[in-house]
Design a protein around this motif. Structure first.
Motif, mmCIF file in Angstrom:
data_model
loop_
_atom_site.group_PDB
_atom_site.id
_atom_site.type_symbol
_atom_site.label_atom_id
_atom_site.label_comp_id
_atom_site.label_asym_id
_atom_site.label_seq_id
_atom_site.Cartn_x
_atom_site.Cartn_y
_atom_site.Cartn_z
ATOM 1 N N PRO A 29 11.644 -17.014 5.637
ATOM 2 C CA PRO A 29 11.320 -16.010 4.618
ATOM 3 C C PRO A 29 11.304 -14.605 5.214
ATOM 4 O O PRO A 29 10.911 -14.399 6.354
ATOM 5 C CB PRO A 29 9.921 -16.432 4.152
ATOM 6 C CG PRO A 29 9.362 -17.243 5.282
ATOM 7 C CD PRO A 29 10.532 -17.936 5.902
ATOM 8 N N THR A 30 11.744 -13.667 4.415
ATOM 9 C CA THR A 30 11.767 -12.283 4.868
ATOM 10 C C THR A 30 10.355 -11.715 4.858
ATOM 11 O O THR A 30 9.603 -11.905 3.886
ATOM 12 C CB THR A 30 12.665 -11.441 3.947
ATOM 13 O OG1 THR A 30 13.965 -12.010 3.923
ATOM 14 C CG2 THR A 30 12.744 -10.006 4.442
ATOM 15 N N ALA A 31 9.990 -11.051 5.948
ATOM 16 C CA ALA A 31 8.652 -10.469 6.032
ATOM 17 C C ALA A 31 8.514 -9.333 5.024
ATOM 18 O O ALA A 31 9.466 -8.584 4.773
ATOM 19 C CB ALA A 31 8.398 -9.944 7.442
ATOM 20 N N PRO A 32 7.344 -9.194 4.412
ATOM 21 C CA PRO A 32 7.136 -8.082 3.476
ATOM 22 C C PRO A 32 7.317 -6.748 4.200
ATOM 23 O O PRO A 32 7.143 -6.660 5.417
ATOM 24 C CB PRO A 32 5.682 -8.272 3.024
ATOM 25 C CG PRO A 32 5.345 -9.681 3.351
ATOM 26 C CD PRO A 32 6.153 -10.039 4.552
ATOM 27 N N PRO A 33 7.675 -5.705 3.477
ATOM 28 C CA PRO A 33 7.818 -4.394 4.119
ATOM 29 C C PRO A 33 6.503 -3.917 4.710
ATOM 30 O O PRO A 33 5.419 -4.348 4.297
ATOM 31 C CB PRO A 33 8.290 -3.486 2.982
ATOM 32 C CG PRO A 33 7.899 -4.202 1.723
ATOM 33 C CD PRO A 33 7.962 -5.654 2.033
ATOM 34 N N LEU A 34 6.606 -2.994 5.672
ATOM 35 C CA LEU A 34 5.422 -2.508 6.370
ATOM 36 C C LEU A 34 4.400 -1.915 5.411
ATOM 37 O O LEU A 34 3.193 -2.148 5.552
ATOM 38 C CB LEU A 34 5.830 -1.463 7.419
ATOM 39 C CG LEU A 34 4.685 -0.796 8.196
ATOM 40 C CD1 LEU A 34 3.908 -1.831 8.988
ATOM 41 C CD2 LEU A 34 5.228 0.300 9.109
ATOM 42 N N GLY A 35 4.871 -1.143 4.444
ATOM 43 C CA GLY A 35 3.954 -0.514 3.509
ATOM 44 C C GLY A 35 3.099 -1.527 2.765
ATOM 45 O O GLY A 35 1.893 -1.317 2.566
ATOM 46 N N ARG A 36 3.700 -2.643 2.361
ATOM 47 C CA ARG A 36 2.935 -3.654 1.641
ATOM 48 C C ARG A 36 1.930 -4.328 2.563
ATOM 49 O O ARG A 36 0.798 -4.625 2.158
ATOM 50 C CB ARG A 36 3.879 -4.701 1.052
ATOM 51 C CG ARG A 36 3.172 -5.760 0.212
ATOM 52 C CD ARG A 36 4.141 -6.792 -0.321
ATOM 53 N NE ARG A 36 5.163 -6.161 -1.151
ATOM 54 C CZ ARG A 36 6.206 -6.830 -1.665
ATOM 55 N NH1 ARG A 36 6.351 -8.125 -1.422
ATOM 56 N NH2 ARG A 36 7.090 -6.198 -2.407
ATOM 57 N N ARG A 37 2.313 -4.575 3.798
ATOM 58 C CA ARG A 37 1.398 -5.216 4.739
ATOM 59 C C ARG A 37 0.201 -4.309 5.035
ATOM 60 O O ARG A 37 -0.941 -4.775 5.115
ATOM 61 C CB ARG A 37 2.125 -5.569 6.041
ATOM 62 C CG ARG A 37 3.314 -6.504 5.857
ATOM 63 C CD ARG A 37 3.719 -7.147 7.152
ATOM 64 N NE ARG A 37 4.007 -6.201 8.196
ATOM 65 C CZ ARG A 37 5.201 -5.651 8.429
ATOM 66 N NH1 ARG A 37 6.235 -5.953 7.635
ATOM 67 N NH2 ARG A 37 5.391 -4.814 9.433
ATOM 68 N N VAL A 38 0.476 -3.022 5.195
ATOM 69 C CA VAL A 38 -0.621 -2.082 5.437
ATOM 70 C C VAL A 38 -1.508 -1.984 4.207
ATOM 71 O O VAL A 38 -2.747 -1.933 4.322
ATOM 72 C CB VAL A 38 -0.053 -0.699 5.818
ATOM 73 C CG1 VAL A 38 -1.159 0.348 5.881
ATOM 74 C CG2 VAL A 38 0.666 -0.773 7.166
ATOM 75 N N TRP A 39 -0.906 -1.989 3.028
ATOM 76 C CA TRP A 39 -1.688 -1.913 1.803
ATOM 77 C C TRP A 39 -2.577 -3.135 1.635
ATOM 78 O O TRP A 39 -3.692 -3.041 1.119
ATOM 79 C CB TRP A 39 -0.772 -1.753 0.606
ATOM 80 C CG TRP A 39 -1.504 -1.613 -0.699
ATOM 81 C CD1 TRP A 39 -1.518 -2.486 -1.746
ATOM 82 C CD2 TRP A 39 -2.372 -0.540 -1.085
ATOM 83 N NE1 TRP A 39 -2.315 -2.030 -2.753
ATOM 84 C CE2 TRP A 39 -2.851 -0.825 -2.384
ATOM 85 C CE3 TRP A 39 -2.767 0.640 -0.462
ATOM 86 C CZ2 TRP A 39 -3.716 0.017 -3.054
ATOM 87 C CZ3 TRP A 39 -3.631 1.489 -1.135
ATOM 88 C CH2 TRP A 39 -4.105 1.174 -2.409
#
Length: 255
Positions: free
Chosen positions: A10-20
């Protein structure tokens, strides 16, 4: 011939979503950071109003008080130091859980810093709004200056907001660093870090005194805008944020 597709990771979520997601972790319980501080703020402000009123009555009216009788007040600064204490507490309470649900140390740290920055901006906005109300009501009818004491009452609202944001960020990043020290080395490390910080502060004061630099500092602050002077603290804030990450990157979620 049948071709079977190989399973893809699976593709990792974008950085912005992980930080959020890390930001949402800290905001999951709004009471400690979004509700309780304003309740304490209201209590402190109410106590100051009560004291001002008693003094005014005892003096026989506002006309018998000095113009700046209630102009020097440090009650508003408590929320800035609260940011520092909250940073230590937030990291000590959520670090293990964050790693347990799969967050990386980097994502968790960036989310923590972002959340503290949001809080600093929010608190500063509340102070600026209340300072404006204070000005419109002539210091709550008694010439009081709680939300914008001393020279701060003469500043535009955006400058008052900026000064409180910068001060809040500085203390928050100090708290983040101390929180990272706590997570990695527990109480022993925290006590040593606070001791080292105290030594640095005393050494700085000693250097300023022995070199007779207080006059030069006072002259600089008197001839430059508060916004410019406060901006010079941003490199220190950034250094504190970087130091906190360097400490946290090797921390383990120990009990």
């Amino acid at each position: 011939m049948t071709v079977t597709a190989l399973p893809t990771s699976p593709t990792a979520p974008p950085l912005g979503r992980r930080v959020w997601n890390a930001v949402r972790l800290h905001a999951a319980n709004p009471w400690p950071t979004l509700i309780t501080p304003w309740l304490i703020f209201a209590a402190i402000f109410g106590l100051n109003l009560a004291i001002w009123y008693l003094v005014t009555v005892a003096a026989g009216g506002v006309q018998n008080l000095d113009a700046d009788a209630f102009a020097y007040n440090g009650g508003v600064t408590w929320v800035l130091f609260f940011l520092m204490a909250m940073a230590v507490q937030a990291m000590s309470l959520t670090f293990r859980f964050a790693l347990g649900v799969g967050m990386t140390r980097r994502d968790y740290y960036l989310g923590t810093v972002a959340y503290l920055a949001i809080l600093a901006a929010t608190y500063a906005a509340g102070i600026a709004v209340m300072a404006r109300v204070e000005e419109l009501t002539d210091g709550w009818g008694m010439g009081g200056q709680f939300f914008a004491p001393w020279f701060l009452a003469d500043l535009p609202a955006w400058q008052l907001w900026y000064l409180n944001v910068v001060a809040g960020l500085l203390l928050a990043m100090l708290g983040v660093t101390l929180g990272a020290v706590w997570v990695r080395w527990k109480a022993t490390g925290l006590y040593l870090a606070i001791g080292a910080l105290a030594v640095l502060v005393v050494a700085g004061l000693w250097a300023m005194t022995t070199t007779a630099s207080w006059g030069a500092l006072g002259e600089y602050l008197g001839t430059h805008s508060p916004v410019l002077s406060a901006t010079w603290t941003l490199p220190v804030t950034a250094l504190g944020a970087a130091a906190g990450y360097l400490v946290l990157r090797r921390a383990t979620p120990r009990a």
